[in-house]
Motif scaffolding. Structure first.
Motif, mmCIF file in Angstrom:
data_model
loop_
_atom_site.group_PDB
_atom_site.id
_atom_site.type_symbol
_atom_site.label_atom_id
_atom_site.label_comp_id
_atom_site.label_asym_id
_atom_site.label_seq_id
_atom_site.Cartn_x
_atom_site.Cartn_y
_atom_site.Cartn_z
ATOM 1 N N LEU A 66 0.881 -1.105 0.113
ATOM 2 C CA LEU A 66 0.045 0.002 0.094
ATOM 3 C C LEU A 66 0.755 1.311 0.018
ATOM 4 O O LEU A 66 0.530 2.326 -0.640
ATOM 5 C CB LEU A 66 -0.997 0.067 1.268
ATOM 6 N N LEU A 67 2.072 1.247 0.549
ATOM 7 C CA LEU A 67 2.947 2.542 0.686
ATOM 8 C C LEU A 67 4.144 2.047 0.811
ATOM 9 O O LEU A 67 4.677 0.927 1.000
ATOM 10 C CB LEU A 67 2.702 3.314 2.289
ATOM 11 N N PRO A 68 5.154 2.894 0.445
ATOM 12 C CA PRO A 68 6.481 2.519 0.480
ATOM 13 C C PRO A 68 6.920 2.253 1.911
ATOM 14 O O PRO A 68 6.525 2.626 2.977
ATOM 15 C CB PRO A 68 7.479 3.733 0.050
ATOM 16 N N HIS A 69 8.043 1.510 2.196
ATOM 17 C CA HIS A 69 8.462 0.954 3.484
ATOM 18 C C HIS A 69 8.988 2.293 4.076
ATOM 19 O O HIS A 69 8.615 2.262 5.422
ATOM 20 C CB HIS A 69 9.936 -0.045 3.367
ATOM 21 N N LEU A 70 9.516 3.311 3.684
ATOM 22 C CA LEU A 70 9.986 4.352 4.260
ATOM 23 C C LEU A 70 8.677 5.370 4.787
ATOM 24 O O LEU A 70 8.742 5.868 5.961
ATOM 25 C CB LEU A 70 10.566 5.544 3.371
ATOM 26 N N ALA A 71 7.571 5.163 4.031
ATOM 27 C CA ALA A 71 6.382 5.836 4.500
ATOM 28 C C ALA A 71 5.775 5.283 5.808
ATOM 29 O O ALA A 71 5.510 5.837 6.708
ATOM 30 C CB ALA A 71 5.377 5.995 3.508
ATOM 31 N N TRP A 72 6.000 3.979 5.903
ATOM 32 C CA TRP A 72 5.328 2.960 6.871
ATOM 33 C C TRP A 72 6.243 3.502 8.363
ATOM 34 O O TRP A 72 5.885 3.722 9.242
ATOM 35 C CB TRP A 72 5.038 1.326 6.672
ATOM 36 N N GLY A 73 7.551 3.477 7.901
ATOM 37 C CA GLY A 73 8.504 3.787 9.085
ATOM 38 C C GLY A 73 8.138 5.116 9.692
ATOM 39 O O GLY A 73 8.038 5.400 10.873
ATOM 40 N N VAL A 74 8.014 6.020 8.630
ATOM 41 C CA VAL A 74 7.710 7.418 9.189
ATOM 42 C C VAL A 74 6.507 7.513 9.967
ATOM 43 O O VAL A 74 6.282 8.258 11.040
ATOM 44 C CB VAL A 74 7.605 8.559 7.941
ATOM 45 N N ILE A 75 5.429 6.760 9.565
ATOM 46 C CA ILE A 75 4.037 6.741 10.385
ATOM 47 C C ILE A 75 4.235 6.116 11.578
ATOM 48 O O ILE A 75 3.762 6.637 12.734
ATOM 49 C CB ILE A 75 2.965 6.014 9.231
ATOM 50 N N MET A 76 5.104 4.880 11.865
ATOM 51 C CA MET A 76 5.405 4.540 12.903
ATOM 52 C C MET A 76 5.940 5.344 14.018
ATOM 53 O O MET A 76 5.705 5.506 15.169
ATOM 54 C CB MET A 76 6.008 3.060 12.960
ATOM 55 N N VAL A 77 7.170 6.260 13.508
ATOM 56 C CA VAL A 77 8.059 7.070 14.440
ATOM 57 C C VAL A 77 6.830 8.327 14.776
ATOM 58 O O VAL A 77 6.808 8.552 16.098
ATOM 59 C CB VAL A 77 9.049 7.802 13.479
ATOM 60 N N VAL A 78 6.064 8.917 13.958
ATOM 61 C CA VAL A 78 5.351 9.831 14.293
ATOM 62 C C VAL A 78 4.125 9.360 15.284
ATOM 63 O O VAL A 78 3.827 10.000 16.191
ATOM 64 C CB VAL A 78 4.431 10.392 13.068
ATOM 65 N N MET A 79 3.615 8.284 14.995
ATOM 66 C CA MET A 79 2.493 7.697 15.967
ATOM 67 C C MET A 79 3.076 7.474 17.248
ATOM 68 O O MET A 79 2.594 7.524 18.406
ATOM 69 C CB MET A 79 1.923 6.131 15.561
ATOM 70 N N THR A 80 4.416 6.787 17.338
ATOM 71 C CA THR A 80 4.904 6.268 18.766
ATOM 72 C C THR A 80 5.266 7.761 19.326
ATOM 73 O O THR A 80 5.236 7.668 20.484
ATOM 74 C CB THR A 80 6.161 5.682 18.337
ATOM 75 N N ALA A 81 5.670 8.727 18.773
ATOM 76 C CA ALA A 81 6.068 10.057 19.549
ATOM 77 C C ALA A 81 4.853 10.595 19.937
ATOM 78 O O ALA A 81 4.894 11.188 21.065
ATOM 79 C CB ALA A 81 6.726 10.701 18.357
ATOM 80 N N ALA A 82 4.009 10.500 19.267
ATOM 81 C CA ALA A 82 2.450 11.275 19.664
ATOM 82 C C ALA A 82 1.969 10.304 20.879
ATOM 83 O O ALA A 82 1.592 10.870 21.878
ATOM 84 C CB ALA A 82 1.435 11.143 18.683
ATOM 85 N N TYR A 83 2.302 9.147 20.941
ATOM 86 C CA TYR A 83 1.696 8.191 21.888
ATOM 87 C C TYR A 83 2.638 8.478 23.213
ATOM 88 O O TYR A 83 2.008 8.980 24.459
ATOM 89 C CB TYR A 83 1.760 6.583 21.514
ATOM 90 N N LEU A 84 3.790 8.829 23.095
ATOM 91 C CA LEU A 84 4.694 9.089 24.264
ATOM 92 C C LEU A 84 4.187 10.466 24.667
ATOM 93 O O LEU A 84 4.384 10.719 25.985
ATOM 94 C CB LEU A 84 6.216 8.866 23.959
ATOM 95 N N VAL A 85 4.203 11.243 24.038
ATOM 96 C CA VAL A 85 3.542 12.658 24.400
ATOM 97 C C VAL A 85 2.349 12.683 25.230
ATOM 98 O O VAL A 85 2.252 13.258 26.288
ATOM 99 C CB VAL A 85 3.619 13.900 23.332
#
Length: 165
Positions: A66-85
């Motif tokens: 569905l998306l390139p691997h890099l896009a999935w990685g960016v989504i995971m990093v952003v999602m995790t950062a938002a969760y930690l905040v």
């Protein structure tokens, strides 16, 4: 001010009452510490848990799903950062509201140990099963099960807190 030595020493009955009050305060603090997250954070946590399998599956998919691997990685990093905040905000708000820090050590081990082992196994295992089979049903089933477990644990901790307060 009295200098009478007997006036400074509590009676046996006063000492027992003070000890009982201290135990009551300790039990109250333990109950407050075991209180579940605020409702908004429980919802956020549930959504985060539900999002992990498809995102992690996308990161592990071969070729890109569905998306390139890099896009999935960016989504995971952003999602995790938002969760930690949001976790930090929830903890600070809880401490401000109750005067007690959120603690995991007061929660029953018979519930937290299986959750600590089973949930990561479910979330990571579904991504590995998806990679091996290329069947996205694994990811969506893990999302649904993870969300249900999150809601069930939140409700169980609400019930546990109500019993202790």
């Amino acid at each position: 001010m009295e200098t009478n030595e007997d006036a400074l020493r509590p009676t046996a009955q006063q000492a027992r009452a003070a000890l009982a009050e201290t135990e009551q305060v300790r039990a109250s603090v333990a109950a407050l510490s075991a209180t579940p997250w605020p409702r908004w954070f429980a919802i956020t946590l549930t959504l985060y848990i539900a999002a992990i399998p498809p995102v992690y599956g996308g990161m592990l998919a071969s070729p890109g799903w569905l998306l390139p691997h890099l896009a999935w990685g960016v989504i995971m990093v952003v999602m995790t950062a938002a969760y930690l905040v949001l976790l930090t905000v929830a903890g600070m708000n809880w401490r401000k509201k109750t005067g007690v820090a959120l603690r995991f050590d007061v929660l029953p081990r018979r519930a937290t140990v299986p959750l600590g082992i089973g949930l990561p196994a479910l979330l990571v295992g579904s991504a590995l099963a998806f990679r091996a089979s290329r069947e996205p049903l694994w990811l969506f089933a893990a999302s649904a099960i993870g969300a249900a477990v999150s809601i069930a644990f939140h409700l169980a901790f609400v019930r546990m807190h109500r019993k202790t307060s």
